[in-house]
Structure formats: C-alpha cells, structure tokens
Design an enzyme around this catalytic site. Sequence first.
Site, PDB file in Angstrom:
ATOM      1  N   ASN A  83     -62.006  90.344  51.678  1.00  0.00           N
ATOM      2  CA  ASN A  83     -62.853  91.293  51.365  1.00  0.00           C
ATOM      3  C   ASN A  83     -61.400  90.857  48.876  1.00  0.00           C
ATOM      4  O   ASN A  83     -61.016  89.913  49.011  1.00  0.00           O
ATOM      5  CB  ASN A  83     -62.019  92.767  50.579  1.00  0.00           C
ATOM      6  CG  ASN A  83     -62.400  93.649  49.583  1.00  0.00           C
ATOM      7  OD1 ASN A  83     -63.582  93.627  49.310  1.00  0.00           O
ATOM      8  ND2 ASN A  83     -60.995  94.505  49.171  1.00  0.00           N
ATOM      9  N   HIS A  94     -61.052  91.430  45.748  1.00  0.00           N
ATOM     10  CA  HIS A  94     -60.522  92.901  44.870  1.00  0.00           C
ATOM     11  C   HIS A  94     -60.657  91.939  43.531  1.00  0.00           C
ATOM     12  O   HIS A  94     -59.483  90.874  42.721  1.00  0.00           O
ATOM     13  CB  HIS A  94     -59.289  93.572  44.988  1.00  0.00           C
ATOM     14  CG  HIS A  94     -58.950  94.484  44.403  1.00  0.00           C
ATOM     15  ND1 HIS A  94     -59.312  95.667  44.689  1.00  0.00           N
ATOM     16  CD2 HIS A  94     -57.899  94.439  43.165  1.00  0.00           C
ATOM     17  CE1 HIS A  94     -58.362  96.894  43.675  1.00  0.00           C
ATOM     18  NE2 HIS A  94     -58.115  95.932  43.273  1.00  0.00           N
ATOM     19  N   GLN A 152     -64.954  84.077  37.199  1.00  0.00           N
ATOM     20  CA  GLN A 152     -63.933  83.260  38.493  1.00  0.00           C
ATOM     21  C   GLN A 152     -64.201  84.366  40.511  1.00  0.00           C
ATOM     22  O   GLN A 152     -63.384  83.609  40.891  1.00  0.00           O
ATOM     23  CB  GLN A 152     -62.206  84.448  38.331  1.00  0.00           C
ATOM     24  CG  GLN A 152     -62.230  83.448  36.567  1.00  0.00           C
ATOM     25  CD  GLN A 152     -63.094  81.395  36.363  1.00  0.00           C
ATOM     26  OE1 GLN A 152     -62.552  81.130  37.531  1.00  0.00           O
ATOM     27  NE2 GLN A 152     -63.597  81.956  35.493  1.00  0.00           N
ATOM     28  N   SER A 173     -73.559  90.339  43.342  1.00  0.00           N
ATOM     29  CA  SER A 173     -73.395  88.994  42.944  1.00  0.00           C
ATOM     30  C   SER A 173     -72.958  87.861  43.758  1.00  0.00           C
ATOM     31  O   SER A 173     -72.552  86.951  43.822  1.00  0.00           O
ATOM     32  CB  SER A 173     -73.297  89.627  41.680  1.00  0.00           C
ATOM     33  OG  SER A 173     -71.647  89.503  41.623  1.00  0.00           O
TER      34      SER A 173
HETATM   35  C1  GRF Z   1     -67.639  93.695  40.929  1.00  0.00           C
HETATM   36  O1  GRF Z   1     -66.957  94.320  40.029  1.00  0.00           O
HETATM   37  C2  GRF Z   1     -66.189  92.859  42.337  1.00  0.00           C
HETATM   38  O2  GRF Z   1     -65.175  93.088  40.845  1.00  0.00           O
HETATM   39  C3  GRF Z   1     -66.176  94.350  43.216  1.00  0.00           C
HETATM   40  O3  GRF Z   1     -67.384  94.704  43.080  1.00  0.00           O
HETATM   41  C4  GRF Z   1     -68.405  94.463  41.925  1.00  0.00           C
HETATM   42  C5  GRF Z   1     -69.796  94.575  42.025  1.00  0.00           C
HETATM   43  O4  GRF Z   1     -69.386  93.032  42.940  1.00  0.00           O
HETATM   44  N1  GRF Z   1     -65.596  93.398  43.921  1.00  0.00           N
HETATM   45  P1  GRF Z   1     -70.761  92.608  43.655  1.00  0.00           P
HETATM   46  O5  GRF Z   1     -71.572  91.636  41.953  1.00  0.00           O
HETATM   47  O6  GRF Z   1     -72.247  93.515  44.078  1.00  0.00           O
HETATM   48  O7  GRF Z   1     -70.485  91.108  44.288  1.00  0.00           O
END
Ligand code: GRF
Length: 195
Positions: free
Chosen positions: A106, A108, A172, A12
Amino acid sequence: KRVALLISGGGSNMVALADSMTGDHPARPVLVLANDPEAGGLAKAAARGIPVAVVDHRPFKGDRAAFEAELVKPILAAGADIVCLAGFMRVLTAGFVNRFAGRMLNIHPSLLPKYPGLHTHQRAIDAGDTKAGCTVHEVTPVLDDGPILGQARVPVLPGDTAEILAARVLVQEHRLYPAVLRRYAAGDRTPVFLD
Ligand code: GRF
C-alpha cells in the site's frame, strides 16, 4: 510476477505502476480492480489493455466480509502473485489481508509511522512539520502499519495548503511506488528512500 492493482478513484498511482512494468521488469499488471464503478482509473487501465473489474462496496453496506468475499474473486481468477493497493480507500479486514500476507503493498501519503489514517497533509501542516511525504509498506491487519518498504520526503513550505502539499507528495508517490515494486517483485525487500 502477476500484479493486481486495486483502486478507488483516479488511479494515478496505478498508472505510474502499470507504466513502469515494461522491458526486463520482473512483474506485469494483470488486473485493475475498483470498488467504485465510477473510478476514473478504470478507463486508464482499459486504455492500457489491462483487464479491469469492479466490485462495488455499496450494496454490501457494513458487511465487510461479504464485500471481501466478492473482491477476492477477480484477484484469484487473475492469478495475482502481488496485490498493490493504489489509492484504494476501503479498510480491509484481517481475513482478507492475511490471504495475501507478505505479498500486498500500500502507499500512504505520510511519513509513517506519523499520521496513519486520513487528512495526513493537513495534520502535518497543523503540526508545523517541515517535512512530509509518502510511504510504501507491506499491508498487515493493522491499518497503515506493516514493514516499511520505501519513503519519499518533500519539504512543507510556508503558505502550503493541504492541496498544495498533497500535489507535491503525489509526484513523489509516482516515483516511489514503482521503485519499490521493481525491487519487491524481484524478491528484494531492501527499503527505498528518496529525497
Ligand atoms: C492519493 O492522495 C494518494 O496519496 C492516496 O490515494 C490518493 C489518490 O491516489 N494513496 P490515486 O491518484 O487514485 O492513485
């Protein structure tokens, strides 16, 4: 600027970043690279016409250097100027990180320096924090360390579970990471703070 996006799962954050790189944005996505062939983000990238690659970490067992020797190849082949870790869940060695010093980011899901590592939302809830959030930082050999380039904060509300808080933070993340990348790709390292 040519941006490689590394993912492990749904991607995402990768989607938010890719969809932000339009018009007069100084960067474009040139690669989405996953360490898992089942990563849901791969289909989302392909649907956007972004070249994809997979380097499955499992055959390499604990040999991080051998995995990274393969992982770096599509990034170099794509001529990436910037590498964005976006939900990428493998720890990278100093050898790999140092190849991209000053050009790897990155995101976090905590307000670093609080809660590096995993289970950040549960830890914030358990600590009784009233604020939580996410951080974009430059990647250095020390895990979840490195210069902070942006943060977004959300309230921790009574009755929050880790899942509820994670969902609030994720919204966010999708605002913060694109805002940081736009500045960073233009050579501006002024941190972005969103509330
Ligand atoms: C999310 O919880 C984000 O906080 C961390 O990785 C998880 C999945 O992110 N960085 P995404 O939907 O694969 O970008």
